[in-house]
Design an enzyme around this catalytic site. Sequence first.
Site, PDB file in Angstrom:
ATOM      1  N   HIS A 152      50.520 -30.204 -12.016  1.00  0.00           N
ATOM      2  CA  HIS A 152      51.103 -30.698 -13.261  1.00  0.00           C
ATOM      3  C   HIS A 152      52.209 -29.750 -13.709  1.00  0.00           C
ATOM      4  CE1 HIS A 152      49.089 -27.779 -15.978  1.00  0.00           C
ATOM      5  NE2 HIS A 152      48.014 -27.936 -15.207  1.00  0.00           N
ATOM      6  N   ASP A 159      53.405 -29.634 -17.019  1.00  0.00           N
ATOM      7  CA  ASP A 159      53.355 -29.298 -18.433  1.00  0.00           C
ATOM      8  C   ASP A 159      52.537 -28.034 -18.651  1.00  0.00           C
ATOM      9  OD1 ASP A 159      51.151 -30.856 -17.557  1.00  0.00           O
ATOM     10  OD2 ASP A 159      50.550 -31.246 -19.626  1.00  0.00           O
ATOM     11  N   ASP A 182      49.164 -21.517 -14.547  1.00  0.00           N
ATOM     12  CA  ASP A 182      48.671 -22.849 -14.895  1.00  0.00           C
ATOM     13  C   ASP A 182      49.825 -23.737 -15.373  1.00  0.00           C
ATOM     14  OD1 ASP A 182      47.011 -24.980 -15.483  1.00  0.00           O
ATOM     15  OD2 ASP A 182      46.393 -24.173 -17.422  1.00  0.00           O
ATOM     16  N   GLU A 204      49.193 -33.491 -18.073  1.00  0.00           N
ATOM     17  CA  GLU A 204      47.823 -33.178 -17.679  1.00  0.00           C
ATOM     18  C   GLU A 204      47.075 -32.470 -18.791  1.00  0.00           C
ATOM     19  OE1 GLU A 204      44.586 -30.606 -16.008  1.00  0.00           O
ATOM     20  OE2 GLU A 204      46.411 -30.020 -17.056  1.00  0.00           O
ATOM     21  N   GLU A 205      47.768 -31.631 -19.549  1.00  0.00           N
ATOM     22  CA  GLU A 205      47.106 -30.800 -20.559  1.00  0.00           C
ATOM     23  C   GLU A 205      46.621 -31.585 -21.774  1.00  0.00           C
ATOM     24  OE1 GLU A 205      46.100 -27.973 -20.020  1.00  0.00           O
ATOM     25  OE2 GLU A 205      47.448 -26.824 -18.734  1.00  0.00           O
ATOM     26  N   GLU A 235      45.525 -26.057  -9.060  1.00  0.00           N
ATOM     27  CA  GLU A 235      45.090 -25.373 -10.281  1.00  0.00           C
ATOM     28  C   GLU A 235      44.559 -23.973  -9.935  1.00  0.00           C
ATOM     29  OE1 GLU A 235      45.250 -26.227 -13.392  1.00  0.00           O
ATOM     30  OE2 GLU A 235      45.183 -28.416 -13.619  1.00  0.00           O
ATOM     31  N   HIS A 289      46.097 -20.544 -20.444  1.00  0.00           N
ATOM     32  CA  HIS A 289      46.051 -20.795 -21.891  1.00  0.00           C
ATOM     33  C   HIS A 289      45.965 -19.505 -22.698  1.00  0.00           C
ATOM     34  CE1 HIS A 289      44.239 -25.091 -21.072  1.00  0.00           C
ATOM     35  NE2 HIS A 289      45.234 -24.776 -20.245  1.00  0.00           N
TER      36      HIS A 289
END
Length: 383
Positions: free
Chosen positions: A80, A82, A112, A144-145, A169, A356
């Site tokens: 992903h 984003d 990530d 995706e997030e 991931e 994150h």
Amino acid sequence: MNKRIPDLKQQLQQLVACPSVSATNPNLDMGNRGVVELLAAWLETLGFAVELMPLTGQPDKVNMIATLGQGDGGLILAGHTDTVPYDDGKWQSDPFKLDERDNRFYGLGSTDMKGFFPLAIEAAKSFIDKPLQQPLIILATADEETSMAGARALVEAGRPRARCAVVGEPTGLQPIRMHKGVMMEAVRITGQSGHSSNPALGANALEAMHGAIGELLKLRAEWQSRYNNPGFAVPVPTMNLGCIHGGDNPNRICGHVELQFDVRPLPGMALDDLRAELDQRLHASVTDRKFTLDYAPLFRGTEAFEQDANSELVKTAEKLTGHSAGSVAFGTEAPYFKSMGIDTIVLGPGDIDQAHQPDEYLGLERIEPMVEVLRGLIAKFCL
């Protein structure tokens, strides 16, 4: 053809410098088109056939399918594009400027998971002039997030088709063949406000919610007795009562209350079945006609994922990495590829404890081993 593209570090610099925050807050949410256009330009230069697929009604949110070779088999390297929002002021460096220090690449999305794409491209460069028997596909998704809208759009389109997929991931170079699903739900109870001096003047929604919470906890215990998978660090499904909001003043009968909670189901626990059970049990917990109860998902949810431990993809990844396939608690896009009949694993160079977080980084020592693993997978499934 001029096949010169930026080197691996320069690619990551440019990807990190292109903001693509995905958020439920519309004031923070943005598109990913700039990121996929960078990837598309590099991959086209290498000879990939590239297609951009905007999400319906969202032209700035785009999936990319880049294909080298032809056929219905082959290998997908997926990620992903984003990122989550970032904590402004808590980073030691600009989150949108790649900073190399302490043998690490720091930057938003470095692990990530924008960092996966330059590694996938580096591995792919070794096969540009080789006769592929099955296609190599580099796939980039949107959102995706938050909503998984990019992955859902691919499933709806039935594309791309391939034999195997690797979702890059952060797994610390360990192949992952199982993860839990995720549901985020809301239950809302409406009663009647009134003066607190006389309970008969209203219907207290908080008191009704007390009964609903009791039923949720009872159902949680039943699920944890019914379902168990020792392949997970937490071997049972979980339910977390995340937040509750209701009422407005101590001297008013609470007229409305909302509880939001999440469920992390194990493989084999279908979301539709769980929601049907939740709906029945919650409505049965509040029978007084003074109250109305509404239950609904906050988003569609993501199914749990499991790939057969004896599949050729899992066995190949275990041999290449030197690690046995395991499980993780976080969700990915893997179940969407699996739903299209594609053998899938999750395997990436970063660590989930960096995701994150302020000062997110990708360790440089992970880069070459991951590239070598990807080269091995491409050789196995495309040559």
